[in-house]
Scaffold this active site. Structure first.
Site, PDB file in Angstrom:
ATOM      1  N   ARG A  99      -1.867   0.848  -5.726  1.00 11.56           N
ATOM      2  CA  ARG A  99      -0.599   0.926  -6.450  1.00 11.56           C
ATOM      3  C   ARG A  99      -0.739   0.190  -7.770  1.00 11.56           C
ATOM      4  O   ARG A  99      -1.435  -0.822  -7.858  1.00 11.56           O
ATOM      5  CB  ARG A  99       0.517   0.249  -5.632  1.00 11.56           C
ATOM      6  CG  ARG A  99       1.030   1.083  -4.497  1.00 11.56           C
ATOM      7  CD  ARG A  99       2.230   0.440  -3.829  1.00 11.56           C
ATOM      8  NE  ARG A  99       1.868  -0.714  -3.041  1.00 11.56           N
ATOM      9  CZ  ARG A  99       1.995  -1.966  -3.418  1.00 11.56           C
ATOM     10  NH1 ARG A  99       2.507  -2.271  -4.611  1.00 11.56           N
ATOM     11  NH2 ARG A  99       1.631  -2.954  -2.632  1.00 11.56           N
ATOM     12  N   TYR A 248      -2.988   8.214  -5.916  1.00 16.45           N
ATOM     13  CA  TYR A 248      -3.110   7.225  -4.844  1.00 16.45           C
ATOM     14  C   TYR A 248      -1.784   7.016  -4.101  1.00 16.45           C
ATOM     15  O   TYR A 248      -0.734   6.882  -4.745  1.00 16.45           O
ATOM     16  CB  TYR A 248      -3.633   5.879  -5.396  1.00 16.45           C
ATOM     17  CG  TYR A 248      -3.564   4.865  -4.312  1.00 16.45           C
ATOM     18  CD1 TYR A 248      -4.549   4.846  -3.330  1.00 16.45           C
ATOM     19  CD2 TYR A 248      -2.466   4.041  -4.157  1.00 16.45           C
ATOM     20  CE1 TYR A 248      -4.442   4.001  -2.249  1.00 16.45           C
ATOM     21  CE2 TYR A 248      -2.348   3.194  -3.075  1.00 16.45           C
ATOM     22  CZ  TYR A 248      -3.347   3.186  -2.133  1.00 16.45           C
ATOM     23  OH  TYR A 248      -3.220   2.360  -1.047  1.00 16.45           O
ATOM     24  N   GLY A 249      -1.834   6.887  -2.798  1.00 17.37           N
ATOM     25  CA  GLY A 249      -0.702   6.698  -1.882  1.00 17.37           C
ATOM     26  C   GLY A 249       0.658   6.374  -2.472  1.00 17.37           C
ATOM     27  O   GLY A 249       1.439   7.264  -2.803  1.00 17.37           O
ATOM     28  N   GLY A 250       0.919   5.081  -2.620  1.00 16.40           N
ATOM     29  CA  GLY A 250       2.253   4.655  -3.044  1.00 16.40           C
ATOM     30  C   GLY A 250       2.647   5.173  -4.418  1.00 16.40           C
ATOM     31  O   GLY A 250       3.825   5.223  -4.759  1.00 16.40           O
ATOM     32  N   LYS A 257       7.143   4.341  -1.022  1.00 17.20           N
ATOM     33  CA  LYS A 257       7.663   3.153  -1.711  1.00 17.20           C
ATOM     34  C   LYS A 257       8.767   3.516  -2.708  1.00 17.20           C
ATOM     35  O   LYS A 257       9.758   2.806  -2.845  1.00 17.20           O
ATOM     36  CB  LYS A 257       6.537   2.429  -2.439  1.00 17.20           C
ATOM     37  CG  LYS A 257       5.364   2.072  -1.554  1.00 17.20           C
ATOM     38  CD  LYS A 257       5.772   1.160  -0.437  1.00 17.20           C
ATOM     39  CE  LYS A 257       4.571   0.736   0.391  1.00 17.20           C
ATOM     40  NZ  LYS A 257       4.941  -0.119   1.500  1.00 17.20           N
ATOM     41  N   HIS A 277      11.012  -3.427   3.585  1.00 18.77           N
ATOM     42  CA  HIS A 277       9.571  -3.276   3.795  1.00 18.77           C
ATOM     43  C   HIS A 277       9.230  -3.933   5.137  1.00 18.77           C
ATOM     44  O   HIS A 277       8.679  -5.031   5.170  1.00 18.77           O
ATOM     45  CB  HIS A 277       8.850  -3.958   2.627  1.00 18.77           C
ATOM     46  CG  HIS A 277       7.385  -3.674   2.546  1.00 18.77           C
ATOM     47  ND1 HIS A 277       6.498  -4.549   1.948  1.00 18.77           N
ATOM     48  CD2 HIS A 277       6.645  -2.616   2.946  1.00 18.77           C
ATOM     49  CE1 HIS A 277       5.278  -4.031   1.988  1.00 18.77           C
ATOM     50  NE2 HIS A 277       5.344  -2.864   2.600  1.00 18.77           N
ATOM     51  N   SER A 299       2.272  -6.371   1.644  1.00 24.53           N
ATOM     52  CA  SER A 299       1.281  -5.314   1.867  1.00 24.53           C
ATOM     53  C   SER A 299      -0.045  -5.902   2.360  1.00 24.53           C
ATOM     54  O   SER A 299      -0.486  -6.938   1.866  1.00 24.53           O
ATOM     55  CB  SER A 299       1.018  -4.577   0.558  1.00 24.53           C
ATOM     56  OG  SER A 299       2.235  -4.110   0.043  1.00 24.53           O
ATOM     57  N   ALA A 300      -0.655  -5.196   3.294  1.00 21.64           N
ATOM     58  CA  ALA A 300      -1.977  -5.567   3.812  1.00 21.64           C
ATOM     59  C   ALA A 300      -1.999  -6.960   4.460  1.00 21.64           C
ATOM     60  O   ALA A 300      -2.970  -7.679   4.372  1.00 21.64           O
ATOM     61  CB  ALA A 300      -3.044  -5.437   2.724  1.00 21.64           C
ATOM     62  N   CYS A 301      -0.883  -7.341   5.122  1.00 19.48           N
ATOM     63  CA  CYS A 301      -0.829  -8.622   5.840  1.00 19.48           C
ATOM     64  C   CYS A 301      -0.646  -8.411   7.340  1.00 19.48           C
ATOM     65  O   CYS A 301      -0.247  -9.323   8.050  1.00 19.48           O
ATOM     66  CB  CYS A 301       0.312  -9.485   5.319  1.00 19.48           C
ATOM     67  SG  CYS A 301      -0.032 -10.213   3.720  1.00 19.48           S
ATOM     68  N   ASN A 305      -0.819  -3.850  12.399  1.00 13.63           N
ATOM     69  CA  ASN A 305      -1.371  -4.491  13.603  1.00 13.63           C
ATOM     70  C   ASN A 305      -0.264  -5.032  14.494  1.00 13.63           C
ATOM     71  O   ASN A 305      -0.311  -4.905  15.719  1.00 13.63           O
ATOM     72  CB  ASN A 305      -2.316  -5.634  13.220  1.00 13.63           C
ATOM     73  CG  ASN A 305      -3.606  -5.118  12.621  1.00 13.63           C
ATOM     74  OD1 ASN A 305      -3.949  -3.942  12.791  1.00 13.63           O
ATOM     75  ND2 ASN A 305      -4.328  -5.966  11.903  1.00 13.63           N
ATOM     76  N   ASP A 324       5.949   0.249   8.515  1.00 13.45           N
ATOM     77  CA  ASP A 324       6.012  -0.155   7.102  1.00 13.45           C
ATOM     78  C   ASP A 324       7.427  -0.258   6.529  1.00 13.45           C
ATOM     79  O   ASP A 324       7.665  -1.098   5.680  1.00 13.45           O
ATOM     80  CB  ASP A 324       5.196   0.841   6.258  1.00 13.45           C
ATOM     81  CG  ASP A 324       4.876   0.311   4.866  1.00 13.45           C
ATOM     82  OD1 ASP A 324       4.510  -0.874   4.752  1.00 13.45           O
ATOM     83  OD2 ASP A 324       5.003   1.072   3.890  1.00 13.45           O
ATOM     84  N   ASN A 416      -8.974  -1.374  -0.198  1.00 16.24           N
ATOM     85  CA  ASN A 416      -7.661  -0.741   0.024  1.00 16.24           C
ATOM     86  C   ASN A 416      -7.822   0.696   0.524  1.00 16.24           C
ATOM     87  O   ASN A 416      -6.950   1.525   0.333  1.00 16.24           O
ATOM     88  CB  ASN A 416      -6.847  -0.768  -1.281  1.00 16.24           C
ATOM     89  CG  ASN A 416      -5.393  -0.390  -1.071  1.00 16.24           C
ATOM     90  OD1 ASN A 416      -4.795  -0.733  -0.050  1.00 16.24           O
ATOM     91  ND2 ASN A 416      -4.815   0.341  -2.026  1.00 16.24           N
ATOM     92  N   SER A 417      -8.955   0.995   1.148  1.00 21.55           N
ATOM     93  CA  SER A 417      -9.120   2.355   1.686  1.00 21.55           C
ATOM     94  C   SER A 417      -8.149   2.531   2.861  1.00 21.55           C
ATOM     95  O   SER A 417      -7.764   1.560   3.513  1.00 21.55           O
ATOM     96  CB  SER A 417     -10.565   2.582   2.128  1.00 21.55           C
ATOM     97  OG  SER A 417     -10.973   1.579   3.028  1.00 21.55           O
ATOM     98  N   ARG A 418      -7.785   3.774   3.131  1.00 21.66           N
ATOM     99  CA  ARG A 418      -6.657   4.002   4.032  1.00 21.66           C
ATOM    100  C   ARG A 418      -6.912   5.127   5.023  1.00 21.66           C
ATOM    101  O   ARG A 418      -7.673   6.054   4.738  1.00 21.66           O
ATOM    102  CB  ARG A 418      -5.429   4.408   3.205  1.00 21.66           C
ATOM    103  CG  ARG A 418      -4.985   3.377   2.188  1.00 21.66           C
ATOM    104  CD  ARG A 418      -4.194   2.286   2.832  1.00 21.66           C
ATOM    105  NE  ARG A 418      -3.735   1.294   1.876  1.00 21.66           N
ATOM    106  CZ  ARG A 418      -2.566   0.666   1.990  1.00 21.66           C
ATOM    107  NH1 ARG A 418      -1.751   0.920   2.972  1.00 21.66           N
ATOM    108  NH2 ARG A 418      -2.227  -0.266   1.109  1.00 21.66           N
ATOM    109  N   ASN A 545      -0.525 -12.641  19.381  1.00 19.81           N
ATOM    110  CA  ASN A 545       0.769 -12.853  18.714  1.00 19.81           C
ATOM    111  C   ASN A 545       1.934 -12.572  19.658  1.00 19.81           C
ATOM    112  O   ASN A 545       3.052 -13.004  19.414  1.00 19.81           O
ATOM    113  CB  ASN A 545       0.871 -11.992  17.444  1.00 19.81           C
ATOM    114  CG  ASN A 545      -0.119 -12.462  16.379  1.00 19.81           C
ATOM    115  OD1 ASN A 545      -0.570 -13.608  16.425  1.00 19.81           O
ATOM    116  ND2 ASN A 545      -0.470 -11.593  15.448  1.00 19.81           N
TER     117      ASN A 545
HETATM  118  C1  OXD Z   1       1.739  -1.022   0.707  1.00 18.41           C
HETATM  119  C2  OXD Z   1       1.575   0.165   1.569  1.00 18.41           C
HETATM  120  O1  OXD Z   1       1.038  -1.140  -0.293  1.00 18.41           O
HETATM  121  O2  OXD Z   1       2.267   0.248   2.593  1.00 18.41           O
HETATM  122  O3  OXD Z   1       2.594  -1.854   1.024  1.00 18.41           O
HETATM  123  O4  OXD Z   1       0.777   1.053   1.248  1.00 18.41           O
HETATM  124 MN    MN Z   2       3.733  -1.349   2.754  1.00 16.79          MN
END
Ligand code: OXD
Ligand code: MN
Length: 635
Positions: A99, A248-250, A257, A277, A299-301, A305, A324, A416-418, A545
């Site tokens: 993004r 790219y995605g977003g 988004k 989010h 994002s990505a945290c 998972n 998401d 950031n590959s998806r 968790n």
């Molecule tokens: C982000 C996503 O970047 O969900 O938050 O792709």
């Molecule tokens: Mn996201």
């Protein structure tokens, strides 16, 4: 007056759209005249403006997907992953991989509708604003004739179950058939959407890769794009998004988004609900009681998972509603009902494996698209984190097309590959994930990557304190956006990149949810990422968790006690079940609140909110900050 006007264009004929400047544009697929009139008008205007060579009205069918896949394989944009059923790999131009927050704007006449009245020294991190006249010049220089020689795909889609009162409709125009394929996975693409449109507004989404023909620049990886000219503009009043230059995605799957967060947060403010989010999960304890939790992490945290967590405690069941985005609205009984507006997962690939997230892995074993990952010689995907499954002498082709073998240096996949996969394929997808009434949320969780100082979990004292805790979310930067290097960044409510309007007003809106008769969820903050002085994680994370969730659920059913601390309520020592991991977990270290750290953190948070949100910071948040500062000073 509309900020980004679409004057009426006369159109008629049956198999073509006749537009004033272009003449006849063939309709390659679909029945233009069967579309609702307002949709016809929208299309006709953009045909005239962007001048595609044809119009392809998508029906979301399997047949359509296969037709597009065949074309993309012939062109070389997609490659089959022979080891899996109906799975493909795509490598983008390496300049188009994330993004682009610095090119993402909200366009309103009044600047302060979009961004807060910040103070001198502000970095302007809470969204970028552009004046409509200035944006018009930028947009005209890009979108005029931008689809010349290319097909324009018309994608009708629903965010949320088709027909639910909580769902909204969008129509995306795009010249990328890769985007069409991904939109089919991420949103509900269907002509039914047009049947039920009626008087409803639809969100107008316009996307172009920005490569009109004849295109003289070199196309890399069969991925036409225009990275130097990337621009995303959101017009909240007109419920419209325009995105140029990136696939790219977003940046290009505009339902995600752009619509479901930036535009939807505006709609949500106007209609009295929340667009966030957040993942949504249902957790059932060994007694059979189920609780629904929504959690906001940057994002990505690890939202994916957590949403698909494989519990390490016996007797627990986790089911995923979404990973998401959550749209949440109080119903007449005062329950906060949430839907996942999306239809698929667009998850970060590296780090995902059969140990860390078996449910995500199972979701993409068929009918999935992988972007910027590596490919094994046997036709299987590969990325960092899958080394244990990789035979030693198996050759891998990296996302950059280079040959690689286990043990060699370098990354095989972009960080950031998806993977893009249908949510329905997740083995633990909740049977209510498409319930039009949504699921009732009992807890909201905030969190981020906080290597130091922040305990594993704490509970906010009240709704208002919880909103302040959300406003103070910070996290280590990740590869989801264009930032390089690791630094701790503010990401209030995990919404910083996705804010659709003035963040101060957004906090007011959150505070206004506290109305008599409403069952307000409890608010928590978690940190799975605290490390010791040697840099080792203090908490095992992933399936463990559930132990923290177990404690939260006990709080919700009134079974667990807390110890107040300056930053919120902590679990009583020993109240989190650590049986079986006692040797890994040092309670005192995991829950310690170093005074110096918190004094500095409080100062820094105040500085951020005062400077960035300035006069728009709600008085209630200011009050919460003062009270928290006093508690920390008295530690
Ligand atoms: C982000 C996503 O970047 O969900 O938050 O792709
Ligand atoms: Mn996201």
């Amino acid at each position: 007056m509309a900020l980004d006007q679409e004057p009426d264009i006369p159109f008629y004929e049956v198999h073509e759209v006749v537009v004033p400047h272009l003449g006849r544009v063939p309709i390659t697929k679909g029945d233009f005249h069967a579309l609702p009139k307002k949709v016809q008008k929208f299309i006709a205007f953009y045909v005239d403006y962007m001048t595609p060579r044809g119009i392809y009205i998508c029906d979301g069918s399997e047949h359509e997907a296969h037709e597009v896949i065949t074309k993309l394989m012939e062109r070389g944009t997609l490659e089959r992953l022979e080891a899996l059923e109906n799975c493909y790999i795509c490598r983008t131009d390496p300049a188009d991989v994330a993004r682009v927050e610095s090119k993402t704007f909200i366009v309103t006449k009044d600047k302060y509708q979009t961004i807060p009245h910040s103070k001198p020294g502000a970095k302007g991190g809470m969204g970028l604003w552009m004046d409509p006249d200035e944006m018009k010049i930028e947009m005209d220089s890009r979108f005029k004739d931008c689809m010349a020689g290319r097909m324009m795909y018309v994608i009708p889609f629903s965010m949320g179950p088709i027909g639910s009162d909580l769902s909204k409709i969008g129509i995306q125009l795009t010249d990328s058939n890769y985007v069409l394929l991904c939109m089919r996975l991420m949103t509900r693409v269907s002509p039914k959407v047009l049947d039920i449109l009626g008087d409803q507004d639809f969100v107008k989404c316009v996307h172009s890769m920005g490569c009109p023909r004849p295109w003289r620049r070199k196309v890399i990886n069969h991925w036409p794009c225009n990275p130097e000219k990337v621009l995303l503009a959101h017009f909240p009043e007109e419920r419209k998004v325009k995105s140029y230059g990136s696939g790219y995605g977003g940046n290009s799957l505009l339902g995600k988004k752009c619509f479901a967060l930036r535009i939807a947060s505006n709609i949500a403010r106007d209609e009295g609900w929340l667009a966030e989010h957040m993942l949504i999960m249902g957790v059932t304890n060994p007694k059979g009681q189920e609780f629904y939790i929504a959690a906001a992490f940057p994002s990505a945290c690890g939202k994916t998972n957590m949403a698909m967590l494989n519990p390490s405690l016996p007797g627990w069941k986790v089911r995923c509603v979404g990973d998401d985005i959550a749209w949440m609205k109080f119903n007449e009984k005062g329950e906060l009902r949430a839907i996942n507006p999306e239809y698929g997962f667009f998850g970060v690939a590296p780090g995902t494996n059969w140990k860390t997230n078996p449910n995500a892995m199972a979701s993409f074993q068929k009918n999935a698209i992988f972007t910027n990952v590596a490919k094994r010689a046997d036709g299987m995907y590969f990325w960092e984190g899958l080394e244990d499954e990789l035979p030693d002498d198996m050759e891998v082709t990296t996302w950059l097309g280079q040959k690689w073998k286990k043990g060699q240096p370098g990354l095989t996949s972009h960080p950031n590959s998806r993977f893009t996969a249908p949510a329905s394929q997740c083995p633990i997808i909740h049977d209510k994930w498409e319930d039009p009434a949504g699921v009732p949320i009992s807890a909201i969780v905030f969190g981020g990557r906080r290597p130091t100082g922040v305990p594993l979990v704490f509970e906010a004292f009240s709704w208002e304190h919880g909103v302040m805790v959300g406003a103070a979310v910070k996290s280590e930067s990740t590869a989801a956006a264009e930032f390089k290097g690791k630094s701790i960044m503010h990401d209030p409510m995990a919404m910083r990149p996705f804010m659709g309007y003035n963040f101060g007003h957004y906090l007011d809106h959150w505070l206004s949810m506290n109305k008599p008769g409403r069952k307000l969820p409890k608010i928590y903050h978690v940190n799975w990422f605290r490390v010791n002085e040697k840099g080792k994680f203090l908490w095992p994370g992933y399936g463990d968790n559930i132990r923290v969730i177990d404690w939260m659920c006990k709080r919700l059913s009134g079974e667990a006690k807390v110890v107040p601390s300056p930053i919120g309520n902590l679990p009583e020592k020993g109240a989190i079940d650590i049986s079986g991991i006692e040797d890994q977990v040092h309670w005192d270290e995991l829950f310690s609140l170093p005074k110096d750290y918190w004094l500095e953190d409080a100062k820094e948070t105040r500085q951020f909110l005062e400077v960035e949100v300035g006069d728009d910071l709600p008085a209630e948040i200011e009050k919460q900050l003062v009270e928290q500062e006093k508690r920390i000073a008295a530690m």
